[in-house]
Design a protein around this motif. Structure first.
Motif, PDB file in Angstrom:
ATOM      1  N   PRO A 269       9.081  -2.090  -8.014  1.00  0.00           N
ATOM      2  CA  PRO A 269       9.201  -0.865  -8.820  1.00  0.00           C
ATOM      3  C   PRO A 269       8.043  -0.657  -9.791  1.00  0.00           C
ATOM      4  CG  PRO A 269      11.309  -1.984  -8.688  1.00  0.00           C
ATOM      5  CD  PRO A 269      10.289  -2.925  -8.113  1.00  0.00           C
ATOM      6  N   ARG A 270       7.304  -1.730 -10.129  1.00  0.00           N
ATOM      7  CA  ARG A 270       6.183  -1.608 -11.063  1.00  0.00           C
ATOM      8  C   ARG A 270       4.874  -1.211 -10.368  1.00  0.00           C
ATOM      9  NH1 ARG A 270       8.793  -6.370 -13.346  1.00  0.00           N
ATOM     10  NH2 ARG A 270       9.541  -5.898 -15.450  1.00  0.00           N
ATOM     11  N   LEU A 271       4.885  -1.171  -9.042  1.00  0.00           N
ATOM     12  CA  LEU A 271       3.654  -0.856  -8.316  1.00  0.00           C
ATOM     13  C   LEU A 271       3.385   0.639  -8.240  1.00  0.00           C
ATOM     14  CD1 LEU A 271       3.839  -3.423  -5.368  1.00  0.00           C
ATOM     15  CD2 LEU A 271       2.680  -3.645  -7.583  1.00  0.00           C
ATOM     16  N   GLY A 272       4.399   1.461  -8.536  1.00  0.00           N
ATOM     17  CA  GLY A 272       4.215   2.903  -8.572  1.00  0.00           C
ATOM     18  C   GLY A 272       3.762   3.483  -7.242  1.00  0.00           C
ATOM     19  N   THR A 273       2.806   4.430  -7.302  1.00  0.00           N
ATOM     20  CA  THR A 273       2.368   5.134  -6.095  1.00  0.00           C
ATOM     21  C   THR A 273       1.598   4.221  -5.143  1.00  0.00           C
ATOM     22  OG1 THR A 273       0.375   5.886  -7.259  1.00  0.00           O
ATOM     23  CG2 THR A 273       2.307   7.349  -7.289  1.00  0.00           C
ATOM     24  N   TYR A 274       1.091   3.089  -5.647  1.00  0.00           N
ATOM     25  CA  TYR A 274       0.369   2.161  -4.758  1.00  0.00           C
ATOM     26  C   TYR A 274       1.245   1.765  -3.579  1.00  0.00           C
ATOM     27  CZ  TYR A 274      -1.722  -2.138  -2.981  1.00  0.00           C
ATOM     28  OH  TYR A 274      -2.250  -3.115  -2.151  1.00  0.00           O
ATOM     29  N   PHE A 275       2.538   1.516  -3.867  1.00  0.00           N
ATOM     30  CA  PHE A 275       3.435   1.055  -2.807  1.00  0.00           C
ATOM     31  C   PHE A 275       3.640   2.131  -1.742  1.00  0.00           C
ATOM     32  CE2 PHE A 275       7.626  -0.268  -1.066  1.00  0.00           C
ATOM     33  CZ  PHE A 275       7.271  -1.544  -0.663  1.00  0.00           C
ATOM     34  N   ASP A 276       3.595   3.409  -2.139  1.00  0.00           N
ATOM     35  CA  ASP A 276       3.729   4.500  -1.162  1.00  0.00           C
ATOM     36  C   ASP A 276       2.623   4.430  -0.112  1.00  0.00           C
ATOM     37  OD1 ASP A 276       5.241   5.146  -3.489  1.00  0.00           O
ATOM     38  OD2 ASP A 276       5.340   7.229  -2.854  1.00  0.00           O
ATOM     39  N   ASP A 277       1.406   4.103  -0.555  1.00  0.00           N
ATOM     40  CA  ASP A 277       0.244   4.097   0.330  1.00  0.00           C
ATOM     41  C   ASP A 277      -0.046   2.715   0.917  1.00  0.00           C
ATOM     42  OD1 ASP A 277      -0.120   6.804  -0.349  1.00  0.00           O
ATOM     43  OD2 ASP A 277      -1.283   6.238  -2.136  1.00  0.00           O
ATOM     44  N   SER A 278       0.793   1.731   0.583  1.00  0.00           N
ATOM     45  CA  SER A 278       0.573   0.367   1.070  1.00  0.00           C
ATOM     46  C   SER A 278       0.971   0.249   2.541  1.00  0.00           C
ATOM     47  CB  SER A 278       1.406  -0.607   0.232  1.00  0.00           C
ATOM     48  OG  SER A 278       2.783  -0.536   0.620  1.00  0.00           O
ATOM     49  N   PRO A 279       0.662  -0.891   3.189  1.00  0.00           N
ATOM     50  CA  PRO A 279       1.036  -1.084   4.600  1.00  0.00           C
ATOM     51  C   PRO A 279       2.529  -1.328   4.814  1.00  0.00           C
ATOM     52  CG  PRO A 279      -0.764  -2.565   3.933  1.00  0.00           C
ATOM     53  CD  PRO A 279      -0.174  -1.997   2.690  1.00  0.00           C
ATOM     54  N   PHE A 280       3.341  -1.249   3.756  1.00  0.00           N
ATOM     55  CA  PHE A 280       4.755  -1.607   3.869  1.00  0.00           C
ATOM     56  C   PHE A 280       5.459  -0.841   4.986  1.00  0.00           C
ATOM     57  CE2 PHE A 280       9.070  -0.136   2.855  1.00  0.00           C
ATOM     58  CZ  PHE A 280       9.755  -1.330   2.963  1.00  0.00           C
ATOM     59  N   ARG A 281       5.432   0.496   4.931  1.00  0.00           N
ATOM     60  CA  ARG A 281       6.213   1.282   5.894  1.00  0.00           C
ATOM     61  C   ARG A 281       5.664   1.145   7.314  1.00  0.00           C
ATOM     62  NH1 ARG A 281      11.345   3.599   6.494  1.00  0.00           N
ATOM     63  NH2 ARG A 281      11.172   4.736   8.467  1.00  0.00           N
ATOM     64  N   ALA A 282       4.322   1.092   7.458  1.00  0.00           N
ATOM     65  CA  ALA A 282       3.750   0.918   8.797  1.00  0.00           C
ATOM     66  C   ALA A 282       4.206  -0.403   9.406  1.00  0.00           C
ATOM     67  CB  ALA A 282       2.228   0.990   8.727  1.00  0.00           C
ATOM     68  N   ARG A 283       4.186  -1.466   8.604  1.00  0.00           N
ATOM     69  CA  ARG A 283       4.647  -2.767   9.110  1.00  0.00           C
ATOM     70  C   ARG A 283       6.139  -2.727   9.401  1.00  0.00           C
ATOM     71  NH1 ARG A 283       3.095  -8.142   8.669  1.00  0.00           N
ATOM     72  NH2 ARG A 283       0.988  -7.324   8.894  1.00  0.00           N
TER      73      ARG A 283
END
Length: 639
Positions: A269-283
């Motif tokens: 939750p502290r990563l903010g918008t970075y997490f939206d653009d991270s590889p999380f969802r693609a992975r």
């Protein structure tokens, strides 16, 4: 102003901070404070310091989420040195109720209660209503849980899924695994998806890139990654988000979490918008043949500041409702008494639950069956052998027994008692026994017994010895309702009466032990004649197994006196339940058709049940209610 009888203490205990709040109304938290665990020697001193800061408010009920498995009475924190006994802590703090739950179990229970503003969606997918939900989140460790939907709520899964084995997906992650192997024989997802895990990943990637590393903490690494000042820190956070995508997809596939995956914890939750653009969802969506399956599952970040408080509050509220409905449930005592009659497989389930009652509250059926080394159907059979409708019903009764504020106890009468003390003990013992039987009542069996009695052309009551008066009382009541009936207490007459029973007739056999050979012979003869059998008897007894409907009364008398006292009262009460149910069903919409004596008896039954807390309209002959609706209120486990 406090809307509850008293403010409720809610706490969330992690490895670094202990957060406290007072819930003064549903979902309304005040006096929120965060204390450093290192400033206090133990859990008691931390919670006492908080309570001193909000004095003079009096707290009666408390619930605590803790970053640790909760198994039995003893709690030993995994990531900190605090340990304590739940019951001893409750007594020391003077609480009526103290509930301790795993923190991610609590977070999972919060999910259905979160508003749209409390979550942030990552990627596509749509939530499928009334479907399983997965919850995970990295913090001091990796918490994993889930929610199973019920008709009127949810069951939270107790899980240690964070300790499942880490699986790398590319060469870079293989390098991280090889680095971790230098320190750990088993590398779980938690080793990498946590604060310390982010630090380990940073050092591993520095080693992989052959560049020097610094002694950085997880917040330092995240800060440098977000501001772009350190390439290795940026790569470490990127790997972190990728691994979280892998873990989240594994959880989604394992649970079939079509209701979505929710991510909490102290990092994401502290990563903010970075997490939206991270590889999380693609992975998350890289699942080969099942890529389309997981792509349809939505993922969310929990942004609510007090989400764990919301979940802990919901669990405490459910516990208090259960206590109010079935105070002092004696399910553990019932299990102990039934052990001799259980099959070897069912006995393994019983021994596991007796040894780990609090774990059984949260464990899914798969974990219980695995721990007891039995099949899942065996667990269900065990629950039903105790008069429960299934595992969820059993857990409700178990929860009441572990957290109840009205204990079911038997107080021994002594020669030193005054007559007033003697009277109080006798009445108290009887009241406790009645509460115990109330917790054993099974709605399905009551409904079935009443249905059989309604359809019967004749009802015969059978009992021996001191329980003969119960059969005679039953005959008296049913005759007054216009039901053709008889009472037999002599063994020779009993067999003769059973020999002339006809199909659809009902034999009601009353036996405290359920082992009297003459009554078992009556059951066999009634079955041979095609009659139905209703048994008012002990669970797991031979008579209970012969019955079409078994109404369980488990109460052990003092055999040194050879005088059944309390158990006889309990059997009379079960007869009253049947009599009221039959009276309701025979003429539910024709109250005027009752003669004066029948109306008086029904009024008496109504009055007695109202005094126990039943709503006034439960036994109203004009209500037209079915027995399923009305008698459900007489069972302790009605949902």
């Amino acid at each position: 102003m406090v809307s509850f009888d008293s403010p409720r203490l809610i706490a969330d205990i992690g490895g670094t901070y202990a957060r406290f709040a007072l819930e003064i109304d549903k979902g309304k938290f005040e006096h929120i404070a965060s204390l450093r665990c290192a400033d206090y020697s133990d859990f008691h001193s931390a919670i006492s310091a908080y309570l001193a800061s909000v004095a003079p408010l009096q707290v009666e009920h408390a619930a605590v989420a803790i970053a640790n498995p909760v198994d039995g009475d003893r709690v030993s924190m995994t990531n900190y040195h605090w340990q304590f006994s739940i019951e001893q802590m409750r007594l020391q703090l003077g609480f009526d109720t103290l509930v301790i739950v795993n923190d991610f179990t609590a977070l999972a229970m919060a999910v259905p209660r979160l508003d749209a503003s409390d979550i942030h969606k990552i990627g596509g997918g749509e939530t499928r209503k009334q479907s399983v939900i997965g919850v995970l989140g990295p913090g001091s460790g990796l918490g994993v849980s889930g929610l199973i939907p019920l008709q009127d709520g949810w069951i939270s899964l107790g899980s240690e899924g964070g300790h499942s084995s880490f699986s790398p997906r590319d060469e870079r992650e293989i390098a991280v695994l090889q680095y971790a192997w230098k320190s750990f024989d088993h590398v779980s997802f938690e080793r990498l998806l946590s604060g310390s895990g982010l630090e380990l990943t940073y050092r591993a990637l520095a080693d992989y890139r052959a560049v020097p590393s610094s002694d950085l903490t997880a917040p330092d690494i995240a800060e440098r990654a977000l501001n772009g000042s350190d390439a290795v820190c940026g790569e470490a956070l990127e790997v972190f988000c990728s691994l979280l995508g892998t873990a989240a997809a594994n959880l989604a596939l394992t649970l079939g979490a079509l209701g979505g995956i929710y991510i909490g914890g102290g990092i994401v939750p502290r990563l903010g918008t970075y997490f939206d653009d991270s590889p999380f969802r693609a992975r998350f969506e890289e699942r080969g043949r099942f890529s389309q399956y997981v792509a349809a599952i939505p993922t969310f970040v929990i942004t609510a500041e007090h989400a764990t408080f919301i979940g802990v509050s919901a669990i405490l509220e459910a516990q208090l409702r259960s206590i109010k409905a079935t105070p002092g449930s004696a399910i553990l005592g019932q299990i102990r008494r039934a052990r001799a009659e259980l099959s070897p497989a069912e006995l393994r389930v019983a021994e596991y639950i007796l040894a780990h009652p609090r774990a059984a509250l949260n464990d899914p059926i798969a974990d219980i069956s695995k721990a007891a080394q039995v099949s899942q159907p065996t667990v269900i059979r065990f629950c039903r052998s105790l008069g429960c409708e299934g595992l969820s019903d059993f857990k409700l009764r178990l929860a009441s027994g572990l957290t109840g504020t009205v204990p079911v106890t038997h107080t021994q009468v002594t020669h030193d008692d005054s007559m007033l003390e003697l009277g109080a003990k006798v009445l108290g013992n009887t009241a406790s026994a009645i509460l115990q039987v109330r917790s054993q009542l099974n709605r399905e069996m009551i409904d079935k017994a009443i249905t059989l009695l309604i359809q019967a052309e004749r009802v015969e009551f059978f009992a021996v010895g001191h329980y003969g008066v119960v059969a005679q009382d039953a005959q008296y009541k049913f005759l007054r309702f216009g039901v053709s009936s008889g009472a037999y207490t002599d063994s020779r007459l009993q067999l003769l009466a059973a020999s002339v029973l006809k199909p659809r007739d009902v034999a009601v056999i009353i036996s405290s032990s359920g082992r009297m050979s003459e009554l078992l012979d009556v059951a066999d003869k009634a079955r041979e004649r095609g009659a139905y059998i209703i048994a008012i008897t002990a669970s797991q007894s031979p008579l209970a197994r012969k019955a079409d409907a078994a109404l369980i009364v488990d109460h052990v008398e003092d055999i040194s006196t050879h005088l059944p006292m309390i158990s006889r009262i309990l059997h009379l009460l079960v007869i009253d339940i049947l009599a009221v149910g039959v009276a309701m069903q025979r003429n539910p919409d024709k109250a005027q058709g009752l003669n004066r004596e029948q109306a008086e008896l029904l009024d008496e039954a109504n009055h007695g049940l109202r005094k126990t807390g039943t709503k006034d309209d439960v036994l109203n002959p004009n209500s037209g209610s079915s027995s399923a609706a009305s008698l459900a209120r007489l069972t302790s486990h009605s949902r």
